[in-house]
Design an enzyme around this catalytic site. Structure first.
Site, mmCIF file in Angstrom:
data_model
loop_
_atom_site.group_PDB
_atom_site.id
_atom_site.type_symbol
_atom_site.label_atom_id
_atom_site.label_comp_id
_atom_site.label_asym_id
_atom_site.label_seq_id
_atom_site.Cartn_x
_atom_site.Cartn_y
_atom_site.Cartn_z
ATOM 1 N N GLN A 187 -47.959 82.154 -64.706
ATOM 2 C CA GLN A 187 -48.653 80.864 -64.610
ATOM 3 C C GLN A 187 -47.940 79.704 -65.306
ATOM 4 O OE1 GLN A 187 -51.180 80.344 -62.689
ATOM 5 N NE2 GLN A 187 -51.479 82.473 -62.110
ATOM 6 N N GLY A 188 -46.962 80.003 -66.166
ATOM 7 C CA GLY A 188 -46.307 78.937 -66.930
ATOM 8 C C GLY A 188 -45.375 78.081 -66.091
ATOM 9 N N CYS A 189 -44.879 76.984 -66.697
ATOM 10 C CA CYS A 189 -43.963 76.082 -65.994
ATOM 11 C C CYS A 189 -42.496 76.420 -66.233
ATOM 12 C CB CYS A 189 -44.204 74.640 -66.398
ATOM 13 S SG CYS A 189 -45.586 73.916 -65.533
ATOM 14 N N VAL A 190 -42.221 77.266 -67.212
ATOM 15 C CA VAL A 190 -40.800 77.578 -67.428
ATOM 16 C C VAL A 190 -40.482 79.052 -67.213
ATOM 17 C CG1 VAL A 190 -39.988 75.672 -68.831
ATOM 18 C CG2 VAL A 190 -41.264 77.501 -69.905
ATOM 19 N N ASN B 22 -35.438 73.225 -63.572
ATOM 20 C CA ASN B 22 -35.626 74.645 -63.846
ATOM 21 C C ASN B 22 -36.714 75.233 -62.936
ATOM 22 O OD1 ASN B 22 -35.199 77.058 -65.618
ATOM 23 N ND2 ASN B 22 -37.355 76.678 -66.040
#
Lengths: 159, 104
Positions: B101-104, A32
């Site tokens: 800033q998140g990973c998803v 993803n």
């Protein structure tokens, strides 16, 4: 990382070969993440990793509670009934907080993002599976040879 | 870094995001979209941009892609075709909010 000049990755092939919840998520997050960066991505599910794309199994993946020192519980307690279910429930809760979706939704999201979702032919034959056993997002069953063809120019990541 | 658009000066971070979301205006969004290869902004683009601005105003954080697709009414496929090659980042850049800033 900020401000550094680097040659961007263009393509990744990610292999998911194990079937517990903790083994499946890293590959999904990386696939993803690749799409979110504009990197072409293909996901290849093999051996027990295949459970993550099986209609009847994908919602039931579990966190194992034995044989993992980083769980910080004695293995003898890990074998008690309900321990794995408990650990799985806790982890799903934490994942949701981070906005990481459940496996089924995550695979749909990655597929909608343009990544290919493939199953390994040897595993499909070994477990006597057919296309009707897969979730709707699986594109194709591939041999190892076809997987390598598809991965031309890609970095291959094995998880 | 200071850059000029339509005769107005705007301050940007080193990686190209607007420093303060309050400096943003619609004309700037149009210019930034052209600059990063998105081209003319359609109603669907604006639906995403307006969602991002509302979200940032309420939460003071840039939303994850999952938040965008679940709450703005624009699907994952659509967001990827509207903002190709990095939808969450490119949409944030055009909307004048910080890099997610998140990973998803």
């Amino acid at each position: 990382m900020e401000g550094k000049k680097y040659e961007p990755l263009k393509k990744v092939s990610i292999i998911i070969s194990k079937g517990s919840l903790v083994d499946v998520y890293p590959g999904l997050i990386m696939a993803n993440g690749a799409r979110m960066e504009g990197i072409e991505a293909n996901l290849f599910f093999t051996f027990f990793g295949l459970e993550a794309i099986l209609e009847k199994k994908m919602d039931k993946l579990k966190v194992p509670t034995v044989g993992n020192p980083a769980m910080h519980i004695p293995s003898i307690l890990g074998i008690l009934p309900g321990m794995s279910a408990f650990a799985t429930k806790m982890m799903k809760k934490e994942m949701e907080k981070l906005d990481i979706p459940p496996v089924r939704e995550f695979i749909e999201m990655i597929h909608d993002a343009g990544a290919g979702i493939y199953a390994c032919k040897a595993t499909v034959d070994m477990f006597h599976l057919s296309e009707k056993d897969f979730c709707k997002d699986v594109d194709e069953v591939l041999t190892v040879g076809q997987f390598y063809e598809l991965s031309a120019g890609a970095q291959i990541i094995f998880t | 870094m200071i850059k000029k658009y339509n005769g107005k000066s705007y301050e940007f971070t080193d990686d190209g995001y607007l420093k303060s979301y309050k400096d943003w205006d619609e004309e700037l969004a149009k210019e930034l979209a052209k600059e990063i290869g998105i081209g003319e902004l359609t109603d669907k683009h604006w639906q995403v941009i307006n969602f991002l601005r509302d979200y940032f105003e309420k939460n003071e954080i840039s939303p994850s892609l999952r938040k965008i697709t679940r709450e703005s009414g624009v699907s994952t496929k659509e967001v990827y075709s509207l903002f190709p090659d990095g939808p969450a980042k490119k949409a944030a850049l055009v909307a004048g909010i910080p890099k997610p800033q998140g990973c998803v």
